[in-house]
Design an enzyme around this catalytic site. Structure first.
Site, mmCIF file in Angstrom:
data_model
loop_
_atom_site.group_PDB
_atom_site.id
_atom_site.type_symbol
_atom_site.label_atom_id
_atom_site.label_comp_id
_atom_site.label_asym_id
_atom_site.label_seq_id
_atom_site.Cartn_x
_atom_site.Cartn_y
_atom_site.Cartn_z
ATOM 1 C CB CYS A 96 -1.128 -0.119 1.104
ATOM 2 S SG CYS A 96 -2.248 -1.311 1.134
ATOM 3 C CG ASN A 341 -1.386 -3.225 -3.105
ATOM 4 O OD1 ASN A 341 -0.907 -2.557 -2.404
ATOM 5 N ND2 ASN A 341 -2.085 -4.263 -2.646
#
Length: 579
Positions: A96, A341
């Protein structure tokens, strides 16, 4: 064995250090996007003198490879059907914090150096201490008259004592989720414009974000001549995260009560990479046992919870876009839907999480609609989060800094506005932190790696070097789920080129990231003349792997150093990467 058509040119040999010394950024390929405002471009009848707005829906850990987009009918109606979806869109660090910083800075993680979720190598603490907010997309937009607004998850580590707005975001419209309740769906805490904290017990997080988003849009509509960037970032479909005396615990995401009944029969896709019988991977993955039936049931339950938790986001998208239209803002707004992601569930025998270079973790959703963008289209143009700042600046008609690690994504239907062709076949995927599986206590210290991804006409390749000295190489045209590691069966001549390219990308900055082949094959007027007369590795024609596979370059590439690591560090240290 993969075959390639080759051209014939005599080889010229240089050491890798000579290549780097000979390379001059001033001689690199110029930014193919240029800096001419679109409003002055003769091709674009749809351009307006008014600077466009940018609305970004940024979810958290949303998969693309497990088909979650296909369960979002309102995202389809208002964004996919009205815009262009980029199927070859990637994060370059599957975690992240690093991914989100790359999204806003236009830098690879080895340049911004936020490489983890927690201090000392990651989180909002690291972001602030490095003053990364002084020269990034929000400040560039703000300097050009944009009002920048944010609500939801920013990056990990925004806390009650560290909640100030980063430079570039309007203090009056900075409402991030705050630790430790960033990932709690029914008890979120928001920082309110650098002021008091708001805790909302018993109210669904995405619904609060939806209400606040409407209020912000209505405020922005009061001055329509003032362009804006507005980022809406719910944490769905991320797991809930709880800090307990026994450590951090992950539990499946929680849907809004109105969505709990949905998708009862849904199961995680049983692709060939799902819990494979044969594990042809590097050591820490190879030793993982196959998932048992109890674990698979848990994976399916998590998959359903993820789909359910995204339904409020789907509703949020419709509500916000309808309000944009009602306020007369839609016509001048580019709308982006993406995530930070990817996420795997059961692939390669991994329970749940991210952090690898495989497609499940790196290939992520990116859809954009707006003026001049083709509707209901899929594009295979290669792009990453690092390309995002240049894309926004280009659409806004603002200068694109030469320091950015990636150029603009060709999002407009009229591609003539981009000038010469863009070289976007190669980029690095990099990682330096432990791997861990959410919903388990398993952690792995040997997950440091660097990969090079090459996607071009007729080829789609993933080459990875691990800190353990192990290698992986996959031909995704033949093996899209990365089942068979063919490193040992691949010709050294091809691997030499991949190592050379990875050596450039491992420390690239700005122009060298955008055009890595120009480092390996630099050109200037003198070289061009010599190339035309004799050929050689300076050849200006080397702009892709296909060009570099010219067999006359074999000795040259064989002479270059091979990429590797000294040891498995959980942080970035350029000295730990061997050349």
């Amino acid at each position: 064995m993969k075959s390639y058509s080759l051209f014939v040119l005599p080889a010229v040999l240089l050491s890798f250090s000579q290549i780097i010394a000979a390379y001059s950024p001033s001689e690199s390929a110029q930014d193919p996007l240029g800096t001419v405002p679109f409003v002055n471009n003769r091709h674009g009848s749809y351009y307006s003198k008014q600077k466009p707005n940018f609305l970004v829906f940024l979810t958290d850990d949303q998969d693309r490879r497990m088909n979650s987009l296909d369960h979002l009918p309102l995202v389809k109606k208002y964004i996919r059907d009205q815009g262009t979806e980029f199927t070859n869109y990637y994060t370059t660090t599957a975690m992240c914090c690093p991914s989100r910083v790359s999204l806003w800075s236009g830098q690879f993680a080895h340049n911004h150096n936020v490489t983890d979720e927690s201090p000392p190598h990651g989180s909002y603490t690291k972001f602030v201490s490095q003053k990364l907010d002084q020269n990034w997309l929000p400040t560039w937009l703000q300097q050009s008259g944009y009002s920048n607004n944010y609500i939801g998850k920013f990056i990990n580590g925004v806390s009650p004592t560290l909640k100030q707005a980063p430079k570039g975001f309007d203090r009056d419209h900075w409402e991030p989720l705050v630790a430790p309740n960033i990932y709690t769906f029914y008890s979120p805490i928001f920082a309110t414009n650098n002021g008091p904290l708001e805790k909302h017990d018993g109210v669904y997080q995405t619904d609060i974000i939806s209400d606040k988003s409407i209020q912000i849009l209505d405020g922005l509509a009061q001055n329509k001549s003032n362009p804006f960037l507005f980022v809406i970032s719910p944490t769905a479909p991320h797991d809930e995260v709880w800090v307990t005396p026994d450590g951090v615990k992950f539990t499946p995401p929680v849907p809004a009560k109105r969505h709990e009944h949905l998708f009862k029969g849904a199961k995680a896709p049983r692709d060939p990479s799902f819990n494979p019988a044969k594990q042809d991977k590097v050591s820490w993955l190879k030793d993982l046992p196959r998932l048992n039936s109890t674990q698979i049931d848990q994976i399916d339950a998590t998959y359903r919870a993820r789909l359910q938790s995204l339904q409020a986001t789907d509703e949020l998208v419709e509500r916000v876009i309808k309000r944009l239209e009602h306020n007369g803002q839609l016509e001048h707004t580019y709308i982006v839907y993406t995530t930070d992601n990817g996420y795997h569930l059961g692939t390669h025998r991994m329970f749940a999480g991210k952090q690898t270079a495989y497609e499940e973790d790196t290939n992520i959703p990116f859809i954009i609609r707006g003026p001049g963008i083709a509707k209901n289209k899929k594009s295979n143009a290669v792009a990453t989060h690092t390309h995002f700042p240049a894309t926004v600046l280009k659409l806004a008609g603002l200068p694109v800094p030469d320091s950015l690690d990636a150029h603009s994504i060709p999002v407009l239907e009229d591609i003539t506005v981009y000038g010469k062709d863009q070289s976007s076949e190669a980029f690095a995927v990099e990682f330096w932190s432990q791997a861990f599986m959410e919903n388990t206590t398993a952690k792995f210290d040997t997950n440091t790696y660097k990969s090079v991804r090459l996607i071009g006409k007729g080829y789609n390749l993933l080459y990875t070097v691990w800190c353990t000295g192990e290698h992986e190489y996959y031909d995704l045209v033949k093996d899209p789920f990365q089942i068979k590691n063919i490193y040992e069966d691949t010709k050294a001549s091809l691997l030499n080129r991949l190592d050379a390219l990875l050596n450039v990308l491992r420390t690239c900055k700005g122009p060298t990231c955008r055009d890595p082949w120009s480092v390996l094959h630099p050109s200037n007027k003198k070289n061009e003349i010599e190339d035309n007369r004799h050929g050689g590795h300076h050849s200006r024609g080397v702009k892709s792997l296909q060009d570099a596979l010219n067999k006359e370059f074999d000795k040259y590439y064989a002479s270059l150093p091979k990429f590797g690591f000294k040891s498995c560090l959980q942080y970035y240290d350029a000295e730990n990467e061997l050349t």
